[in-house]
Design a protein around this motif. Structure first.
Motif, short mmCIF file in Angstrom:
data_model
loop_
_atom_site.label_atom_id
_atom_site.label_comp_id
_atom_site.label_asym_id
_atom_site.label_seq_id
_atom_site.Cartn_x
_atom_site.Cartn_y
_atom_site.Cartn_z
N THR A 182 0.84 -1.20 0.00
CA THR A 182 0.00 0.00 0.00
C THR A 182 0.87 1.25 0.00
N ALA A 183 1.89 1.25 0.89
CA ALA A 183 2.82 2.39 0.90
C ALA A 183 3.54 2.47 -0.44
N GLY A 184 3.94 1.32 -0.95
CA GLY A 184 4.68 1.27 -2.20
C GLY A 184 3.88 1.79 -3.38
N ALA A 185 2.55 1.56 -3.37
CA ALA A 185 1.71 2.01 -4.48
C ALA A 185 1.78 3.53 -4.62
N THR A 186 1.76 4.25 -3.47
CA THR A 186 1.84 5.72 -3.56
C THR A 186 3.24 6.15 -3.98
N TYR A 187 4.29 5.45 -3.49
CA TYR A 187 5.65 5.76 -3.96
C TYR A 187 5.74 5.59 -5.47
N ALA A 188 5.11 4.51 -5.96
CA ALA A 188 5.17 4.23 -7.39
C ALA A 188 4.53 5.35 -8.19
N LEU A 189 3.39 5.87 -7.70
CA LEU A 189 2.71 6.97 -8.40
C LEU A 189 3.61 8.21 -8.46
N VAL A 190 4.23 8.55 -7.30
CA VAL A 190 5.12 9.72 -7.26
C VAL A 190 6.28 9.51 -8.24
N ALA A 191 6.88 8.31 -8.18
CA ALA A 191 8.04 8.03 -9.02
C ALA A 191 7.68 8.02 -10.49
N ALA A 192 6.46 7.56 -10.81
CA ALA A 192 6.04 7.54 -12.22
C ALA A 192 6.02 8.97 -12.78
N GLY A 193 5.62 9.94 -11.94
CA GLY A 193 5.64 11.33 -12.37
C GLY A 193 7.05 11.81 -12.68
N TYR A 194 8.01 11.48 -11.79
CA TYR A 194 9.40 11.88 -12.03
C TYR A 194 9.92 11.28 -13.33
N THR A 195 9.61 9.98 -13.50
CA THR A 195 10.20 9.26 -14.61
C THR A 195 9.61 9.71 -15.94
N LEU A 196 8.31 10.09 -15.93
CA LEU A 196 7.66 10.57 -17.15
C LEU A 196 8.32 11.88 -17.60
N VAL A 197 8.52 12.79 -16.65
CA VAL A 197 9.16 14.07 -17.00
C VAL A 197 10.59 13.84 -17.44
N PHE A 198 11.30 12.95 -16.72
CA PHE A 198 12.69 12.71 -17.12
C PHE A 198 12.77 12.07 -18.49
N GLY A 199 11.87 11.12 -18.75
CA GLY A 199 11.90 10.42 -20.03
C GLY A 199 11.70 11.36 -21.20
N VAL A 200 10.76 12.30 -21.07
CA VAL A 200 10.42 13.15 -22.20
C VAL A 200 11.28 14.42 -22.24
N LEU A 201 11.50 15.07 -21.09
CA LEU A 201 12.23 16.34 -21.09
C LEU A 201 13.69 16.20 -20.70
N GLU A 202 14.08 15.02 -20.20
CA GLU A 202 15.44 14.80 -19.70
C GLU A 202 15.83 15.77 -18.61
N ILE A 203 14.87 16.11 -17.75
CA ILE A 203 15.21 16.92 -16.58
C ILE A 203 14.59 16.28 -15.34
N ILE A 204 15.18 16.61 -14.19
CA ILE A 204 14.60 16.19 -12.92
C ILE A 204 13.73 17.33 -12.43
N ASN A 205 12.45 17.05 -12.25
CA ASN A 205 11.54 18.09 -11.80
C ASN A 205 11.51 18.11 -10.28
N MET A 206 12.36 18.97 -9.68
CA MET A 206 12.45 19.01 -8.22
C MET A 206 11.19 19.60 -7.59
N ALA A 207 10.32 20.23 -8.40
CA ALA A 207 9.09 20.80 -7.84
C ALA A 207 7.99 19.75 -7.74
N HIS A 208 8.25 18.54 -8.24
CA HIS A 208 7.22 17.50 -8.25
C HIS A 208 6.70 17.20 -6.85
N ALA A 209 7.62 17.15 -5.87
CA ALA A 209 7.22 16.82 -4.50
C ALA A 209 6.24 17.86 -3.95
N GLU A 210 6.44 19.12 -4.34
CA GLU A 210 5.57 20.17 -3.82
C GLU A 210 4.24 20.19 -4.56
#
Lengths: 293, 327
Positions: A11-39
């Motif tokens: 259950t905890a992991g499912a929410t981590y996975a959702l957060v991480a999917a957002g990071y990875t989508l932005v990194f995959g397409v824009l090749e940047i780390i979106n540090m504002a994602h957490a906020e």
């Protein structure tokens, strides 16, 4: 006992996975780390909270509202802090730093509006438990969290694999110049990636608020750092890697709490990270080629 | 306000922090000058601070041995982290080092010897050390109109700036040496520098460990200036703050980081009346900076404009530009 921990961990992991999917989508397409994602994740949680306390709407509506709000924020982020940096001669570290700026901005703004303390999230899911195989209990809340997370990840996978937008996203991820020459509007595809990632983050925020019954302006920091660790562990730019890494981290954390002690919980992610970097620097699902950032 | 009021202990402490922050800016600048974006400064700083605090509180060692010991401990941690972390580049390294800082913080939060979340109070203070020193020299009352606490605080300031000057001199000297040029080459293009016969791994490690050493030094000094340290002092915000010094001031020059550290140490004191909005402004400023002036306040061009030796400075810039150093 062990299987109960695994359920809690997933259950905890499912929410981590959702957060991480957002990071990875932005990194995959824009090749940047979106540090504002957490906020954006944290703001999503507050939008969900306001919807639940203000209108008394059901959980799914709160999640949908948070996704819309966070998506809008993601669009603004792309227009104001990322697109202006997409020009010749700007250091590749510039987007990293500008998103750190946006993250500080959003966090201190939330502190100003909501105060630094954590706010109780009303228990909007019935506290009901279901028994599995005699000894293992799963709560309705856990089913809701797992169900919504799973649905969102599957939706993202289908969108990437089956739709026109998904094809454009994959093309831009592969090579922005070539995709542009093929008639893909690179700017709007990149904006779409940030909007989708932010919407996933917003949904995760509401689910985490439900899970811990609490929302606070600083809740994003720990999730953001863990999300970053997960995408390196899972392999940058890989959605499957983000999901696998998220679930792995959730399970590892819960087991660490059960068998080592709760105080080391926040270090687990980075101990896994450093171990993975030593053994397989490209991550579990990563490609073997050099990892240039 | 008379001249003596300006020299009160509170003002002197801000001036001291300016020096500590400047050393931190150097510790961020050094790995960056070899192309490594390391956000581990806060972690290394905490290792230096805790080492100094533990050695002086639990083992009673004098301040002048604990400060180098703190720096050395941080450098050792830098070597250990460097082996796995320097396989990574760019944003990967940034995340891994940020993660290192978190692990160190969680560790200090849980260890007995560091007193956990409560932190370590009553760390021997540099001011007290100098006061005791002066007293042992037979100095009781005022000297040149300064009472003993003020004189001691002033000595602390002088000590910190002496350390800072030594660090700046070292970094400047290194930049114009074979090692410094190797660092610039690795930053410009790691593969090409390897072809030229530069051991890129060694150069990166050297810059990384030097950065760790300086961060540990700053941490140890700050522990002996503030009397109290807690794990929360070295969190994500601290790491971002150090990044801000260099990014705001200018990341391509030593002087840029120093300028940024000075501005960001003093600015909060002037912005005290708008305390609540301070971080909101900082965040917006950082994002705007990247859009409008990504190289920071100070860059080579600006420095050349103010340089007395205009011709020589311009030549130096042309040489650097033609060597392909763009970032």
């Amino acid at each position: 006992m062990f299987w109960q921990q695994v359920i809690n961990g997933l259950t905890a992991g499912a929410t981590y996975a959702l957060v991480a999917a957002g990071y990875t989508l932005v990194f995959g397409v824009l090749e940047i780390i979106n540090m504002a994602h957490a906020e954006i994740f944290m703001i999503g949680a507050f939008i969900g909270l306001l919807l639940v306390t203000g209108t008394g709407c059901p959980v799914w509506a709160a999640v949908a509202g948070a996704m819309a709000g966070a998506g809008l924020l993601g669009w603004a982020l792309e227009r104001l802090a990322l697109r202006p940096l997409r020009k010749q001669g700007v250091s590749h570290l510039a987007p990293l730093i500008s998103t750190i700026g946006v993250s500080i901005f959003l966090m201190s703004l939330a502190m100003k509006i909501f105060g630094p303390q954590s706010v109780r999230f009303p228990a909007s899911v019935e506290p009901r438990f279901f028994n599995l195989f005699g000894t293992v209990n799963i709560s309705l809340l856990q089913i809701v969290i797992l169900g919504i997370s799973l649905a969102l990840v599957v939706a993202l996978k289908v969108l990437l694999a089956r739709t026109r937008l998904g094809k454009a996203l994959r093309a831009v991820a592969e090579n922005p110049e070539a995709a542009g020459l093929m008639g893909v509007n690179v700017n709007s595809v990149m904006a779409a990636a940030v909007v989708m990632a932010s919407a996933l983050g917003g949904a995760a925020g509401v689910l985490v608020g439900l899970q811990f019954n609490a929302v606070s302006p600083t809740m994003g920091i720990a999730y953001g750092l863990k999300g970053l660790a997960i995408i390196i562990v899972g392999g940058m730019g890989s959605v499957a890697g983000a999901v696998a890494g998220g679930l792995l981290l959730g399970a590892a954390e819960v087991l660490a709490i059960a068998y080592i002690g709760s105080s080391y919980r926040d270090a687990v992610a980075f101990i896994i990270l450093i171990a993975v970097l030593l053994i397989k620097p490209s991550g579990i699902f990563g490609k073997l080629e050099g990892r240039k950032g | 306000m008379s001249g003596m009021d300006l020299l009160n202990v509170y003002h002197l402490q801000i001036i001291t922090f300016m020096a500590v922050n400047s050393i931190l800016a150097l510790s961020f600048y050094l790995p960056l000058s070899a192309g490594q974006l390391s956000l581990g400064c806060a972690g290394f700083m905490s290792i230096g601070a805790y080492t100094a605090a533990i050695l002086s509180l639990h083992y009673g060692l004098p301040v002048f041995t604990t400060i180098p010991a703190g720096a050395a401990a941080a450098a050792l941690a830098g070597v250990l982290l460097g082996f796995p972390a320097l396989r990574l580049t760019g944003v990967y390294l940034a995340i891994a080092t940020l993660g290192f800082g978190e692990v160190v913080r969680v560790l200090f939060l849980n260890l007995k010897i560091t007193n956990g979340a409560l932190g370590m109070p009553e760390i021997p203070n540099l001011n007290d050390y100098f006061s005791a020193l002066y007293r042992s020299w037979g100095l009781q009352g005022d000297l040149a109109g300064l009472d003993l606490p003020r004189l001691a605080a002033l000595t602390t300031v002088v000590f910190c700036y002496f350390v800072l000057a030594a660090c700046v001199a070292f970094v400047l000297r290194q930049e114009n040496s074979r090692t410094g040029r190797a660092m610039a080459a690795v930053k410009a293009d790691e593969v090409a520098s390897g072809v030229m016969g530069i051991g890129a791994t060694y150069i990166k490690m050297l810059a990384f460990v030097q950065g760790a050493f300086l961060a540990g030094l700053a941490g140890a000094i700050s522990a002996h200036v503030t009397n109290f340290i807690a794990p929360g002092d070295f969190n994500y915000h601290r790491a971002v703050n150090i990044l801000l010094f260099v990014v705001l001031g200018g990341s391509e020059l030593v002087w840029g980081g120093l300028l940024g550290a000075a501005v960001l140490s003093v600015l909060p004191e002037f912005l005290r009346f708008m305390q609540d909005f301070r971080w909101i402004i900082f965040g917006a400023l950082l994002a705007a900076m990247m859009v409008f002036r990504p190289q920071g306040l100070l860059d080579r061009q600006l420095l050349c404009r103010f340089s007395l030796r205009k011709k020589r400075a311009m030549d130096g810039m042309d040489a650097r530009a033609s060597s392909g150093e763009v970032d």
